[in-house]
Design a protein around this motif. Structure first.
Motif, PDB file in Angstrom:
ATOM      1  N   VAL A 310       0.837  -1.204   0.000  1.00  0.00           N
ATOM      2  CA  VAL A 310       0.000   0.000   0.000  1.00  0.00           C
ATOM      3  C   VAL A 310       0.870   1.251   0.000  1.00  0.00           C
ATOM      4  O   VAL A 310       0.608   2.219  -0.737  1.00  0.00           O
ATOM      5  N   ILE A 311       1.912   1.229   0.815  1.00  0.00           N
ATOM      6  CA  ILE A 311       2.806   2.393   0.890  1.00  0.00           C
ATOM      7  C   ILE A 311       3.508   2.616  -0.456  1.00  0.00           C
ATOM      8  O   ILE A 311       3.632   3.752  -0.934  1.00  0.00           O
ATOM      9  N   ARG A 312       3.955   1.544  -1.075  1.00  0.00           N
ATOM     10  CA  ARG A 312       4.626   1.682  -2.382  1.00  0.00           C
ATOM     11  C   ARG A 312       3.690   2.257  -3.427  1.00  0.00           C
ATOM     12  O   ARG A 312       4.065   3.147  -4.203  1.00  0.00           O
ATOM     13  N   ASN A 313       2.451   1.771  -3.462  1.00  0.00           N
ATOM     14  CA  ASN A 313       1.482   2.298  -4.430  1.00  0.00           C
ATOM     15  C   ASN A 313       1.187   3.768  -4.155  1.00  0.00           C
ATOM     16  O   ASN A 313       1.010   4.555  -5.085  1.00  0.00           O
ATOM     17  N   ALA A 316       4.088   5.759  -5.490  1.00  0.00           N
ATOM     18  CA  ALA A 316       4.046   5.782  -6.963  1.00  0.00           C
ATOM     19  C   ALA A 316       2.988   6.755  -7.462  1.00  0.00           C
ATOM     20  O   ALA A 316       3.219   7.513  -8.418  1.00  0.00           O
ATOM     21  N   TRP A 317       1.812   6.756  -6.798  1.00  0.00           N
ATOM     22  CA  TRP A 317       0.750   7.687  -7.199  1.00  0.00           C
ATOM     23  C   TRP A 317       1.175   9.126  -6.948  1.00  0.00           C
ATOM     24  O   TRP A 317       0.954  10.015  -7.784  1.00  0.00           O
ATOM     25  N   LEU A 318       1.798   9.380  -5.777  1.00  0.00           N
ATOM     26  CA  LEU A 318       2.234  10.736  -5.438  1.00  0.00           C
ATOM     27  C   LEU A 318       3.296  11.228  -6.416  1.00  0.00           C
ATOM     28  O   LEU A 318       3.267  12.378  -6.865  1.00  0.00           O
ATOM     29  N   LYS A 319       4.216  10.348  -6.771  1.00  0.00           N
ATOM     30  CA  LYS A 319       5.288  10.725  -7.711  1.00  0.00           C
ATOM     31  C   LYS A 319       4.716  11.054  -9.078  1.00  0.00           C
ATOM     32  O   LYS A 319       5.113  12.042  -9.717  1.00  0.00           O
ATOM     33  N   SER A 320       3.764  10.234  -9.540  1.00  0.00           N
ATOM     34  CA  SER A 320       3.159  10.491 -10.848  1.00  0.00           C
ATOM     35  C   SER A 320       2.326  11.771 -10.831  1.00  0.00           C
ATOM     36  O   SER A 320       2.251  12.492 -11.821  1.00  0.00           O
ATOM     37  N   ALA A 321       1.701  12.079  -9.672  1.00  0.00           N
ATOM     38  CA  ALA A 321       0.904  13.307  -9.580  1.00  0.00           C
ATOM     39  C   ALA A 321       1.789  14.546  -9.586  1.00  0.00           C
ATOM     40  O   ALA A 321       1.434  15.574 -10.180  1.00  0.00           O
ATOM     41  N   ILE A 322       2.967  14.449  -8.951  1.00  0.00           N
ATOM     42  CA  ILE A 322       3.871  15.611  -8.891  1.00  0.00           C
ATOM     43  C   ILE A 322       4.560  15.838 -10.233  1.00  0.00           C
ATOM     44  O   ILE A 322       4.631  16.966 -10.734  1.00  0.00           O
ATOM     45  N   THR A 323       5.065  14.750 -10.815  1.00  0.00           N
ATOM     46  CA  THR A 323       5.816  14.889 -12.066  1.00  0.00           C
ATOM     47  C   THR A 323       4.924  14.877 -13.290  1.00  0.00           C
ATOM     48  O   THR A 323       5.421  15.071 -14.403  1.00  0.00           O
ATOM     49  N   ARG A 324       3.609  14.620 -13.074  1.00  0.00           N
ATOM     50  CA  ARG A 324       2.642  14.539 -14.178  1.00  0.00           C
ATOM     51  C   ARG A 324       3.059  13.496 -15.205  1.00  0.00           C
ATOM     52  O   ARG A 324       2.865  13.660 -16.399  1.00  0.00           O
TER      53      ARG A 324
END
Length: 366
Positions: A310-313, A316-324
């Motif tokens: 859960v933490i890894r996902n 990954a979601w936070l990174k994709s949201a920041i870097t678009r």
């Protein structure tokens, strides 16, 4: 160079955070919880070497934990051996026991292997109860509080934190190195499909024996550290069935994939046990076990990779949201196509160019 040490960065951050928190002067209760978490995180990480990395679901690690605790104590009190050498001797004894049990049960798989190792835990528990002249029976052994660095017995709990943290860091670092080595890949191959691993030339039995032995070594060190910390050991608090399934529970709930799942599981279970006892006390006996069982069912059904998944996902979601950037699974791997140059096609390059020219000519004629 940085890439080589990158896997150790989270471990270093955890160690620094624990040290900073300890230096900030927390309460005695908080320090007690940290020490307990670190000892059982070491135990669960050691279990995960066999259970998570190699697929050997053992229920006998309580016996190895007890060998470390009682072995260190008896060697120190009856033979006068120093604490640290006694810990190493007890850990090597646990390795021998683990290898012996492994030699006669590694051909078993799945539930049969788990039941065979559970038998080991029960045998050691009964032996500790019945050899009362040596082990104190059900009353156990009280360890004299001879404070000193070489005895690993300290006056204050914050001094213990540095030792328990050091033991966890060493255990986790060994697992990180192992997971990136050839032997670690062999262990994971055996876990995924032992028959295929054998067909590829991987010595499955030797790999599993190594995993069981290394797991037993660190499990015994965790047991020895538990004895030095609590200064009171009995067959119940170091070798009972409830102790033997705790590292498996922590690793499964925290996540058997990766390095830090057992640490997360140990933190959750230790804090949960503390707050349940603080809130309810002994008015509802067995409430903690009921909650553990419910958690275990939920994790197995809904979170196959445990809380670490859960933490890894989430990261990954936070990174994709920041870097678009889209998630890795949503990216079409076209880089391989882009990097193919005509020169790399060798003898086929001319034929490719000729086909392109013919296609252009035909298009022009149309």
């Amino acid at each position: 160079m940085l890439q080589r040490f990158k896997p150790f960065i989270p471990l270093a951050i955890i160690a620094v955070l624990v040290i900073i928190y300890t230096l900030s002067g927390p309460s005695r209760l908080s320090l007690d919880l940290i020490n307990t978490i670190l000892i059982f995180a070491t135990f669960a990480t050691a279990w995960n070497i066999a259970g998570g990395m190699t697929g050997l679901f053992s229920l006998g690690h309580g016996a190895l934990f007890a060998i470390g605790a009682f072995g260190t104590t008896l060697l120190r009190l009856h033979l006068g051996i120093g604490t640290i050498p006694a810990m190493l001797i007890a850990a090597l004894l646990a390795v021998l026991v683990a290898l012996f049990i492994g030699a006669i049960s590694l051909r078993l798989r799945g539930h049969y292997f788990a039941l065979a190792t559970l038998g080991l835990a029960v045998i050691v528990y009964i032996a500790l109860q019945n050899f009362s002249e040596l082990t104190g029976g059900d009353e156990g052994i009280s360890i004299p509080k001879d404070t000193g660095l070489w005895n690993l017995i300290f006056q204050s709990k914050d001094e213990y934190v540095y030792v328990t943290l050091g033991l966890y860091v060493v255990t986790a670092a060994v697992v990180i190195v192992l997971s990136r080595s050839r032997l670690g890949y062999q262990m994971m191959a055996v876990k995924e499909d032992e028959v295929s691993a054998r067909s590829m030339g991987i010595p499955a039995v030797r790999t599993k024996m190594f995993a069981v032995g290394l797991s037993g070594f660190f499990s015994a060190l965790a047991g020895a550290m538990f004895a030095q910390y609590t200064l009171y050991i009995t067959p119940s608090n170091v070798g009972s069935v409830s102790v033997t399934w705790e590292p498996a529970l922590m690793a499964i709930i925290g996540g058997m994939v990766g390095i830090f799942g057992p640490l997360i599981g140990a933190t959750l279970i230790t804090l949960l046990e503390h707050y349940v006892i603080a809130s309810v006390g002994s008015s509802i006996p067995g409430l903690s076990d009921l909650i553990y069982g419910a958690l275990l069912i939920i994790v197995i059904l809904l979170l196959p990779n445990g809380l670490i998944g859960v933490i890894r996902n989430g990261f990954a979601w936070l990174k994709s949201a920041i870097t678009r950037r889209p998630k890795p699974s949503a990216v079409i791997p076209t880089s391989a196509v882009e990097t193919i140059h005509v020169e790399e096609l060798g003898s086929d390059a001319s034929s490719v160019e000729e086909r392109a020219a013919d296609a252009g000519t035909q298009e022009g004629q149309r």
